[in-house]
Design an enzyme around this catalytic site. Structure first.
Site, short mmCIF file in Angstrom:
data_model
loop_
_atom_site.label_atom_id
_atom_site.label_comp_id
_atom_site.label_asym_id
_atom_site.label_seq_id
_atom_site.Cartn_x
_atom_site.Cartn_y
_atom_site.Cartn_z
N HIS A 79 -7.97 14.26 5.97
CA HIS A 79 -6.95 13.23 5.80
C HIS A 79 -7.05 12.79 7.20
O HIS A 79 -6.49 13.05 8.23
CB HIS A 79 -5.50 13.67 5.43
N ASP A 125 -6.99 9.79 -5.41
CA ASP A 125 -5.87 10.36 -4.58
C ASP A 125 -4.50 9.70 -5.48
O ASP A 125 -3.49 9.38 -5.04
CB ASP A 125 -5.90 9.45 -3.34
N HIS A 134 -4.30 14.90 -6.92
CA HIS A 134 -3.00 15.50 -6.69
C HIS A 134 -2.59 15.74 -7.94
O HIS A 134 -2.14 14.91 -8.86
CB HIS A 134 -2.12 14.93 -5.96
N HIS A 142 -10.10 9.11 1.34
CA HIS A 142 -9.38 7.79 1.18
C HIS A 142 -9.54 6.54 2.30
O HIS A 142 -8.54 6.31 2.73
CB HIS A 142 -7.82 7.88 0.67
N HIS A 148 -10.91 13.46 -5.49
CA HIS A 148 -9.74 13.56 -4.76
C HIS A 148 -8.39 13.49 -5.43
O HIS A 148 -8.16 12.30 -6.06
CB HIS A 148 -9.42 12.50 -3.62
N LYS A 168 -9.45 21.77 2.96
CA LYS A 168 -8.90 20.36 3.37
C LYS A 168 -7.96 20.51 4.76
O LYS A 168 -7.25 21.38 5.00
CB LYS A 168 -7.49 19.98 2.17
C1 NCD Z 1 -0.47 12.29 -1.20
C2 NCD Z 1 0.75 12.94 -1.84
O1 NCD Z 1 1.58 12.45 -2.24
O2 NCD Z 1 0.41 14.18 -1.77
N1 NCD Z 1 0.19 11.12 -0.70
C3 NCD Z 1 -0.20 9.62 -0.60
O3 NCD Z 1 0.31 8.71 -0.05
N2 NCD Z 1 -1.68 9.69 -0.69
C4 NCD Z 1 -0.75 12.69 0.22
C5 NCD Z 1 -2.31 12.30 0.59
O4 NCD Z 1 -3.32 12.29 0.18
O5 NCD Z 1 -2.04 11.64 1.69
ZN ZN Z 2 -4.13 12.63 -1.35
#
Ligand code: NCD
Ligand code: ZN
Length: 351
Positions: free
Chosen positions: A140, A251, A19, A178, A17, A103
Site C-alpha cells: 500500500h 480493491d 477484501h 492500486h 487485490h 502485504k
Molecule cells: C481498504 C479497506 O477498506 O480495507 N480501503 C480502501 O480504501 N481501499 C484498504 C486498502 O486497500 O487501502
Molecule cells: Zn485494498
C-alpha cells in the site's frame, strides 16, 4: 431473451487485490467474486489482522466454506506484515503452499492498518529473506507522514520509500497496489520486471472531483484517493496498453453503508458485482477490447508465476443497458455497490 450486439471470449479473470472481510459480509460478498474470478489475492487487514500462517489457514477455511457449490474459486492467501513478523512462520506458510504474498501496510495508512510497519528500514532484514522465498511484497504505497498533503502521499512514497527499498533489495518482487498517479505509472513502466502494479476499476473511472460532485460522496471515498483527471488518464493508458506489468486488482472493499455515510466515514469502494462490466466498458471506449484479457486474466498470473485459468468466460454487450445492482442487503444493513456514473451494457457468463 435480451438482444446481444457484440461478444468477446476471454480467459477467466483473476482479482489480484480483494477484501472479503469475515462473518456476514464475507458470506454476502464472496459469491460476486467467485462468479466472475477464478482466483483472488485475499487482503489480510481483518481486525485483528492475519499475521501468522495459522491465522491465514483459518481464514482460508472460512472462505472456502462460503463459496457457493456451483462456483470454482481459489482464494490466494496473504500475510499482514508487522515489525514482529516471523520469517520461519512465513517460510513455512510459503512452503506449504498457503501463503502467496505478504502485504505491507504503512502503519495507519488505511483501514485496519494500525499494526502495520512504522519504519520500513526496521524490516529490511526480514524483506531480504522474503526476497529469497520469491513471493511478492504487496505494498500500500502511501506515506503516513501527516505533514504530506493527502493527494501527494503516493508520489512521495514512491520517491522516499519505494525507490530506496528497491535499491537496497533489488531481488525483492514488489507489486505497487492500486496505483493512482502518473508518477507511479511511469515509475513502474521504467523499472525492471520485479516491479508490477495493480489497478482498480474505480480509479479508471472516477477522479477527485467525483467525491465532491454537488455534495460529499462517501461511496467514492477510498484510499489511495482518486487523483486529478490527468492521473486517471495515465492509469487508463497503462491498463489498456497490454503492458505485462499492469494487472487488475479490484480493491473491492465493502463497508456497511452506515459506516460510510457517517461523520467519519470508512475508506473503501465495493465494486465486485459490476467490476468486469465496468472494465469491458472502459476497454471498449478505448478501442482496446482485444487487450482486456491481458489485464484481467494473463498479466497477473504470469507475474505470480501461476498458470492462467483453464476456463473461459463470454462477455456480451447488450443492446439495452443492464439494470444496475445498487445496494445489497446484509440483515438490516446495506452495502452500496460502486456506481460508475455511466450505463452498463456488458454482462458475462462462464463457458
Ligand atoms: C481498504 C479497506 O477498506 O480495507 N480501503 C480502501 O480504501 N481501499 C484498504 C486498502 O486497500 O487501502
Ligand atoms: Zn485494498
Amino acid at each position: 431473451m435480451k438482444k446481444i450486439i457484440q461478444a468477446v471470449r476471454i480467459k477467466r479473470p483473476d482479482d489480484w487485490h480483494l477484501h472479503l472481510r469475515s462473518g456476514a459480509i464475507l458470506k454476502t460478498v464472496l459469491k460476486y467474486s467467485s462468479y466472475t474470478f477464478g482466483r483472488a489475492i485475499i487482503m489480510p487487514n481483518l481486525n485483528p489482522p492475519v499475521v501468522t500462517t495459522e491465522q491465514a489457514e483459518n481464514y482460508y477455511r472460512q472462505i472456502l466454506k462460503s463459496i457457493p457449490k456451483e462456483h470454482d474459486f481459489q482464494p490466494l492467501m496473504t500475510l499482514f506484515l508487522t515489525e514482529k513478523s516471523n520469517i520461519n512462520d512465513i517460510e513455512e506458510g510459503v512452503n506449504r503452499g498457503i501463503i502467496k504474498a505478504v502485504k505491507l501496510y504503512p502503519a495507519g495508512a488505511t483501514t485496519n492498518s494500525e499494526n502495520g510497519v512504522r519504519d520500513l528500514p526496521n524490516i529490511y532484514k526480514l524483506l531480504e529473506k522474503i526476497a529469497r522465498l520469491d513471493i511478492p511484497l504487496l505494498i500500500h504505497g502511501e506515506t503516513t507522514d501527516p505533514t504530506v498533503d493527502i493527494f501527494d502521499r503516493e508520489a512521495i512514497f514512491v520517491d522516499k520509500i519505494l525507490e530506496p527499498l528497491r535499491k537496497k533489495i533489488p531481488d525483492l518482487r514488489i507489486v505497487l497496489e492500486h496505483i493512482t498517479t502518473k508518477e507511479s505509472v511511469d515509475y513502474v513502466m521504467d523499472s525492471d520486471a520485479n516491479l508490477a502494479a495493480t489497478i482498480t476499476p474505480h480509479h479508471l473511472i472516477i477522479n477527485r472531483n467525483s467525491m465532491f460532485k454537488n455534495g460529499i460522496r462517501p461511496h467514492y471515498y477510498c484510499l489511495p484517493l482518486a487523483k486529478r483527471e490527468s492521473h486517471r488518464i495515465a492509469i487508463v493508458r497503462a491498463a489498456v496498453s497490454g503492458n505485462s506489468k499492469f494487472f487488475l486488482g479490484t480493491d473491492s472493499a465493502p463497508h456497511l453503508d452506515h459506516l460510510k455515510e457517517n461523520a467519519c466515514g470508512c475508506a473503501g469502494i465495493f465494486s465486485t458485482p459490476n467490476a468486469l462490466s465496468c472494465l469491458a466498458h472502459i476497454f471498449e471506449t478505448e478501442s482496446a477490447l482485444d487487450r482486456l484479457e491481458s489485464f484481467t486474466s494473463l498479466n497477473g498470473a504470469n507475474y505470480y508465476g501461476l498458470e492462467t485459468n483453464k476456463s473461459y468466460i463470454k462477455l456480451s454487450k447488450l443492446k439495452e443497458p443492464k439494470e444496475k445492482i445498487k445496494k445489497i442487503s446484509i440483515g438490516s444493513d446495506t452495502l452500496t455497490v460502486f456506481d460508475p456514473g455511466f450505463s452498463l451494457y456488458w454482462t458475462h457468463e462462464n463457458i
